[in-house]
Motif scaffolding. Structure first.
Motif, PDB file in Angstrom:
ATOM      1  N   ALA A  80       0.867  -1.402  -0.159  1.00  0.00           N
ATOM      2  CA  ALA A  80      -0.145  -0.127   0.101  1.00  0.00           C
ATOM      3  C   ALA A  80       0.823   1.282  -0.081  1.00  0.00           C
ATOM      4  O   ALA A  80       0.668   2.199  -0.680  1.00  0.00           O
ATOM      5  N   ALA A  84       1.214   3.860  -3.157  1.00  0.00           N
ATOM      6  CA  ALA A  84       0.876   5.360  -3.007  1.00  0.00           C
ATOM      7  C   ALA A  84       1.899   6.269  -3.212  1.00  0.00           C
ATOM      8  O   ALA A  84       1.545   7.435  -3.395  1.00  0.00           O
ATOM      9  N   TYR A 369      -2.943   1.537  -6.605  1.00  0.00           N
ATOM     10  CA  TYR A 369      -3.492   2.397  -5.805  1.00  0.00           C
ATOM     11  C   TYR A 369      -4.399   3.717  -6.652  1.00  0.00           C
ATOM     12  O   TYR A 369      -4.102   3.711  -7.724  1.00  0.00           O
TER      13      TYR A 369
END
Length: 380
Positions: A80, A84, A369
């Motif tokens: 994650a 990002a 993302y």
């Protein structure tokens, strides 16, 4: 995985930024169009970031000693953060070191097993990198087999022993903390590192023999923190042709002239210099002594570093972004990614044109993302 035509955005192609269309189908960039268009006016589309060396994942796997029992969840959290920050391919740099704890052999076994089990379930292409401390002579015999077992595509050799202090009869500055992580008493840990230091004369010949036993194909090999041209030459004779974070201009120049891959740290670029007082990455880039920039310990830094280099005129946008895309792809031998060309993987990052924040990241044509107003353009 979806098939789309991206229109209206500025797209970074091999010859520079241009307004146009980027089409991808079945995970790869195609000539297109493929049928469904998404208007990305107000955004920039750039090749996905390839991170050659990053250890920022450590905080997700074990925020405190012994706290993380399910490493797969830590890797999900790591992905994650990578996504990002626009990273589509990431080498997770895991130590096997005399320091123990999260840098010990037992922990490394767990990390590499978790990567092998979890990486296929993730969108981001996550791969293991082994950072091996050169004075662990007792592991030399087993290391080639461990590399095969762990499926390591990239090994880097480090020497972080505090030789100056040990030679002067002084303990390491962080002796008590290191001993705690290694689950040894301070006295036993000091005796251990002293024993490694005392065998330092054996290391060069042992490295010669070890590197001769390592696979020649399919395994990238790097040295870490080179300081001299002679030291870099010694690594090159062992088949170690990547120089990570050279500390001096002399070492970086020697690697460059020998056509070794030179990797510098993105935080060094963003900070305007090394936090340890080593060579300035920006100066090395200005001299042409850099092939790729890596996150090192901070995943937001590659994007920021590339944009800073372009904004300040050190490089044009193609050259600056190439240090985190095409350059790393060449160093790692990844011919299927690094640029937005037909036939390559659909690995790309979408930035807001004004703020240059990451709005979306795609790896292999799949969303890793997406945040904010851009989501409405894809699903609306």
């Amino acid at each position: 995985m979806i098939d789309l035509d991206l229109t209206g955005a500025e797209i970074l192609l091999p010859d520079g930024l241009a307004h146009g269309r980027l089409s991808f189908e079945r995970g790869n960039i195609v000539d297109g169009p493929v049928g469904r268009a998404v208007d990305l006016t107000g955004y920039m589309v750039l090749p996905g970031i390839i991170d050659l060396h990053g250890d920022g994942f450590e905080r997700h796997l074990a925020q405190r000693r012994g706290a993380m029992k399910q490493m797969d969840q830590g890797l999900v959290a790591t992905e994650a953060e990578l996504a990002a920050n626009g990273i589509t391919t990431a080498m997770l740099a895991q130590f096997v070191s005399w320091e123990g704890g999260m840098r010990g052999l037992e922990f490394a076994e767990q990390v590499f097993a978790a990567i092998e089990a979890t990486a296929p379930t993730l969108v981001t292409d996550i791969r293991p990198q082994l950072r091996f401390e050169t004075h662990l002579l007792a592991l030399y015999e087993d290391l080639p087999g461990l590399i095969e077992k762990w499926r390591i595509p990239y090994i880097v050799f480090n020497d972080h022993l505090p030789h100056d202090r040990l030679a002067a009869g002084k303990p390491p500055r962080s002796l008590n903390g290191q001993a705690l992580k290694a689950r040894r008493s301070p006295e036993k840990h000091l005796a251990y590192v002293q024993s490694l230091h005392e065998r330092r004369a054996e290391v060069p010949a042992a490295l010669d023999a070890l590197c001769a036993r390592l696979p020649g194909e399919g395994l990238r090999k790097g040295s870490h923190d080179d300081t001299t041209a002679e030291g870099r030459a010694a690594w090159r004779t062992r088949g170690v042709q990547i120089a990570e974070f050279p500390e001096t201009t002399e070492a970086a120049e020697a690697a460059h002239l020998a056509q070794d891959g030179v990797v510098l740290g993105a935080p060094n670029v963003v900070r305007g210099g090394s936090h340890k007082g080593n060579m300035s990455a920006v100066e090395a880039i200005c001299m042409g002594y850099c092939d790729a920039i890596a996150s090192d310990y901070h995943y937001p830094s590659p994007r920021r570093a590339a944009l800073m280099l372009a904004d300040t005129g050190v490089l044009d946008m193609t050259g600056a972004w190439g240090l985190i895309s095409t350059g790393p792809a060449r160093v790692l031998g990844l011919t299927d990614r690094g640029s937005l060309e037909i036939g390559k993987r659909a690995d790309f990052v979408v930035l807001e044109a004004q703020s240059r924040r990451v709005a979306a990241t795609f790896a292999g044509g799949a969303v890793s993302y997406m945040s904010g107003d851009i989501a409405g353009r894809f699903v609306g």
